[in-house]
Design a protein around this motif. Structure first.
Motif, PDB file in Angstrom:
ATOM      1  N   LEU A  98       6.698   4.972   9.453  1.00  0.00           N
ATOM      2  CA  LEU A  98       6.744   3.598   8.951  1.00  0.00           C
ATOM      3  C   LEU A  98       5.322   3.087   8.747  1.00  0.00           C
ATOM      4  O   LEU A  98       4.413   3.474   9.487  1.00  0.00           O
ATOM      5  CB  LEU A  98       7.461   2.677   9.933  1.00  0.00           C
ATOM      6  CG  LEU A  98       8.901   3.048  10.299  1.00  0.00           C
ATOM      7  CD1 LEU A  98       9.424   2.105  11.376  1.00  0.00           C
ATOM      8  CD2 LEU A  98       9.794   3.016   9.067  1.00  0.00           C
ATOM      9  N   ARG A  99       5.177   2.184   7.778  1.00  0.00           N
ATOM     10  CA  ARG A  99       3.880   1.586   7.477  1.00  0.00           C
ATOM     11  C   ARG A  99       4.048   0.083   7.333  1.00  0.00           C
ATOM     12  O   ARG A  99       4.840  -0.373   6.499  1.00  0.00           O
ATOM     13  CB  ARG A  99       3.318   2.195   6.183  1.00  0.00           C
ATOM     14  CG  ARG A  99       2.871   3.642   6.351  1.00  0.00           C
ATOM     15  CD  ARG A  99       2.888   4.420   5.053  1.00  0.00           C
ATOM     16  NE  ARG A  99       4.228   4.636   4.550  1.00  0.00           N
ATOM     17  CZ  ARG A  99       5.081   5.545   5.030  1.00  0.00           C
ATOM     18  NH1 ARG A  99       4.722   6.350   5.993  1.00  0.00           N
ATOM     19  NH2 ARG A  99       6.299   5.660   4.541  1.00  0.00           N
ATOM     20  N   VAL A 100       3.306  -0.666   8.143  1.00  0.00           N
ATOM     21  CA  VAL A 100       3.319  -2.120   8.105  1.00  0.00           C
ATOM     22  C   VAL A 100       1.892  -2.556   7.796  1.00  0.00           C
ATOM     23  O   VAL A 100       0.939  -1.996   8.352  1.00  0.00           O
ATOM     24  CB  VAL A 100       3.771  -2.716   9.459  1.00  0.00           C
ATOM     25  CG1 VAL A 100       3.801  -4.218   9.415  1.00  0.00           C
ATOM     26  CG2 VAL A 100       5.126  -2.149   9.861  1.00  0.00           C
ATOM     27  N   ALA A 101       1.744  -3.548   6.905  1.00  0.00           N
ATOM     28  CA  ALA A 101       0.396  -3.952   6.494  1.00  0.00           C
ATOM     29  C   ALA A 101       0.263  -5.459   6.432  1.00  0.00           C
ATOM     30  O   ALA A 101       1.241  -6.179   6.206  1.00  0.00           O
ATOM     31  CB  ALA A 101       0.068  -3.354   5.123  1.00  0.00           C
ATOM     32  N   VAL A 102      -0.962  -5.907   6.604  1.00  0.00           N
ATOM     33  CA  VAL A 102      -1.284  -7.316   6.385  1.00  0.00           C
ATOM     34  C   VAL A 102      -1.482  -7.523   4.880  1.00  0.00           C
ATOM     35  O   VAL A 102      -1.790  -6.570   4.147  1.00  0.00           O
ATOM     36  CB  VAL A 102      -2.541  -7.741   7.179  1.00  0.00           C
ATOM     37  CG1 VAL A 102      -2.315  -7.558   8.679  1.00  0.00           C
ATOM     38  CG2 VAL A 102      -3.777  -6.985   6.719  1.00  0.00           C
ATOM     39  N   PRO A 103      -1.308  -8.756   4.381  1.00  0.00           N
ATOM     40  CA  PRO A 103      -1.404  -8.994   2.938  1.00  0.00           C
ATOM     41  C   PRO A 103      -2.742  -8.602   2.315  1.00  0.00           C
ATOM     42  O   PRO A 103      -2.791  -8.226   1.144  1.00  0.00           O
ATOM     43  CB  PRO A 103      -1.167 -10.506   2.810  1.00  0.00           C
ATOM     44  CG  PRO A 103      -0.381 -10.876   4.025  1.00  0.00           C
ATOM     45  CD  PRO A 103      -0.873  -9.953   5.111  1.00  0.00           C
ATOM     46  N   ALA A 104      -3.825  -8.675   3.064  1.00  0.00           N
ATOM     47  CA  ALA A 104      -5.143  -8.365   2.511  1.00  0.00           C
ATOM     48  C   ALA A 104      -5.412  -6.872   2.384  1.00  0.00           C
ATOM     49  O   ALA A 104      -6.403  -6.463   1.779  1.00  0.00           O
ATOM     50  CB  ALA A 104      -6.232  -9.003   3.375  1.00  0.00           C
ATOM     51  N   ALA A 105      -4.531  -6.036   2.930  1.00  0.00           N
ATOM     52  CA  ALA A 105      -4.742  -4.588   2.895  1.00  0.00           C
ATOM     53  C   ALA A 105      -4.689  -4.066   1.466  1.00  0.00           C
ATOM     54  O   ALA A 105      -3.897  -4.525   0.649  1.00  0.00           O
ATOM     55  CB  ALA A 105      -3.699  -3.884   3.752  1.00  0.00           C
ATOM     56  N   LYS A 106      -5.526  -3.104   1.204  1.00  0.00           N
ATOM     57  CA  LYS A 106      -5.504  -2.381  -0.066  1.00  0.00           C
ATOM     58  C   LYS A 106      -5.378  -0.896   0.265  1.00  0.00           C
ATOM     59  O   LYS A 106      -5.804  -0.435   1.313  1.00  0.00           O
ATOM     60  CB  LYS A 106      -6.778  -2.630  -0.852  1.00  0.00           C
ATOM     61  CG  LYS A 106      -6.908  -4.076  -1.317  1.00  0.00           C
ATOM     62  CD  LYS A 106      -7.841  -4.189  -2.477  1.00  0.00           C
ATOM     63  CE  LYS A 106      -7.993  -5.574  -3.028  1.00  0.00           C
ATOM     64  NZ  LYS A 106      -7.104  -6.606  -2.630  1.00  0.00           N
ATOM     65  N   ILE A 107      -4.784  -0.171  -0.667  1.00  0.00           N
ATOM     66  CA  ILE A 107      -4.607   1.266  -0.523  1.00  0.00           C
ATOM     67  C   ILE A 107      -5.329   1.924  -1.694  1.00  0.00           C
ATOM     68  O   ILE A 107      -5.065   1.586  -2.850  1.00  0.00           O
ATOM     69  CB  ILE A 107      -3.108   1.647  -0.594  1.00  0.00           C
ATOM     70  CG1 ILE A 107      -2.273   0.897   0.440  1.00  0.00           C
ATOM     71  CG2 ILE A 107      -2.935   3.158  -0.489  1.00  0.00           C
ATOM     72  CD1 ILE A 107      -2.534   1.258   1.864  1.00  0.00           C
ATOM     73  N   PHE A 108      -6.230   2.826  -1.381  1.00  0.00           N
ATOM     74  CA  PHE A 108      -6.837   3.610  -2.451  1.00  0.00           C
ATOM     75  C   PHE A 108      -7.378   4.912  -1.903  1.00  0.00           C
ATOM     76  O   PHE A 108      -7.581   5.064  -0.712  1.00  0.00           O
ATOM     77  CB  PHE A 108      -7.896   2.818  -3.231  1.00  0.00           C
ATOM     78  CG  PHE A 108      -9.090   2.353  -2.445  1.00  0.00           C
ATOM     79  CD1 PHE A 108     -10.298   3.032  -2.519  1.00  0.00           C
ATOM     80  CD2 PHE A 108      -9.017   1.214  -1.661  1.00  0.00           C
ATOM     81  CE1 PHE A 108     -11.408   2.599  -1.816  1.00  0.00           C
ATOM     82  CE2 PHE A 108     -10.117   0.772  -0.948  1.00  0.00           C
ATOM     83  CZ  PHE A 108     -11.320   1.471  -1.024  1.00  0.00           C
ATOM     84  N   TYR A 109      -7.570   5.864  -2.818  1.00  0.00           N
ATOM     85  CA  TYR A 109      -7.941   7.225  -2.434  1.00  0.00           C
ATOM     86  C   TYR A 109      -8.879   7.733  -3.533  1.00  0.00           C
ATOM     87  O   TYR A 109      -8.452   8.415  -4.451  1.00  0.00           O
ATOM     88  CB  TYR A 109      -6.673   8.072  -2.347  1.00  0.00           C
ATOM     89  CG  TYR A 109      -6.710   9.286  -1.456  1.00  0.00           C
ATOM     90  CD1 TYR A 109      -7.857  10.056  -1.301  1.00  0.00           C
ATOM     91  CD2 TYR A 109      -5.565   9.706  -0.794  1.00  0.00           C
ATOM     92  CE1 TYR A 109      -7.859  11.190  -0.498  1.00  0.00           C
ATOM     93  CE2 TYR A 109      -5.553  10.840   0.003  1.00  0.00           C
ATOM     94  CZ  TYR A 109      -6.709  11.576   0.150  1.00  0.00           C
ATOM     95  OH  TYR A 109      -6.701  12.705   0.931  1.00  0.00           O
ATOM     96  N   PRO A 110     -10.183   7.417  -3.445  1.00  0.00           N
ATOM     97  CA  PRO A 110     -11.109   7.656  -4.557  1.00  0.00           C
ATOM     98  C   PRO A 110     -11.617   9.092  -4.696  1.00  0.00           C
ATOM     99  O   PRO A 110     -12.792   9.325  -4.957  1.00  0.00           O
ATOM    100  CB  PRO A 110     -12.252   6.696  -4.232  1.00  0.00           C
ATOM    101  CG  PRO A 110     -12.285   6.670  -2.744  1.00  0.00           C
ATOM    102  CD  PRO A 110     -10.833   6.746  -2.320  1.00  0.00           C
TER     103      PRO A 110
END
Length: 192
Positions: A98-110
């Motif tokens: 499971l993954r829970v995040a705060v609204p400010a979180a961003k996901i990226f994989y450069p």
């Protein structure tokens, strides 16, 4: 488990990754029913420390060792994203149940921009959650996905205010914590 290097956006060093791997492997032997992975400060993890990545960490098997150990745990695993998850750190997140995040979180994989390949298991796990086109957006087009969009894609399971992150994780963990380790493991095996 807490990634604790907030002065460097919780960027991961070889020693940190080895320690996290050992902790996860130890949890497998201790009848743990829930494992929560989070970061200190406002960033979950910026991924590999860039100096260490250039020195070989980007291709070190320790990433696969860690994500593989998380996947293999016979308990409920929760990534509590207190902020952005980037690069190789996303592998840990993808390995969790499971993954829970705060609204400010961003996901990226450069990886495309930095000239590295993602860890071998990450593209498959990412594609299983969001589909091939969206996986390509993240891995090949370098898209930075906000928490709400990541939730709409199926990459994040819940988006909650920062002050509700701990409580949400506790609620999600409650049933597993109230069950026996064998019961938790059996249900996880049944799901696949």
């Amino acid at each position: 488990m807490i990634i604790d290097r907030p002065d460097k956006a919780n960027s991961l060093t070889p020693d940190m990754l080895a320690a996290l791997s050992r902790e996860v492997e130890r949890a497998a032997d201790e009848d743990v029913r829930v494992l929560v992975l989070t970061g200190t400060g406002k960033v979950f993890s910026a991924g590999a420390d860039l100096d260490a990545a250039r020195a070989g960490l980007a291709t070190d098997p320790v990433w696969e060792r860690l994500s593989g150990a998380i996947v293999a745990l016979p308990c409920l695993t929760i990534a509590a994203l207190n902020g952005t998850a980037a690069g190789g750190a996303l592998g840990m997140v993808l390995a969790c149940d499971l993954r829970v995040a705060v609204p400010a979180a961003k996901i990226f994989y450069p990886v495309m921009k930095l000239g590295f390949l993602p860890q071998p298991s990450d593209p498959g796990r990412l594609s299983a959650l969001v589909g091939p086109a969206r996986a390509k957006m993240i891995l090949m087009a370098g898209a930075k996905i906000g928490a709400e969009e990541a939730a709409a894609w199926g990459l994040i399971d819940r988006v909650v205010p920062p002050e509700a992150l701990d409580e949400t994780v506790a609620t999600l963990a409650a049933d597993a914590l109230g069950a026996g380790p064998a019961h938790v493991a059996a249900i996880k095996r049944m799901i696949g």
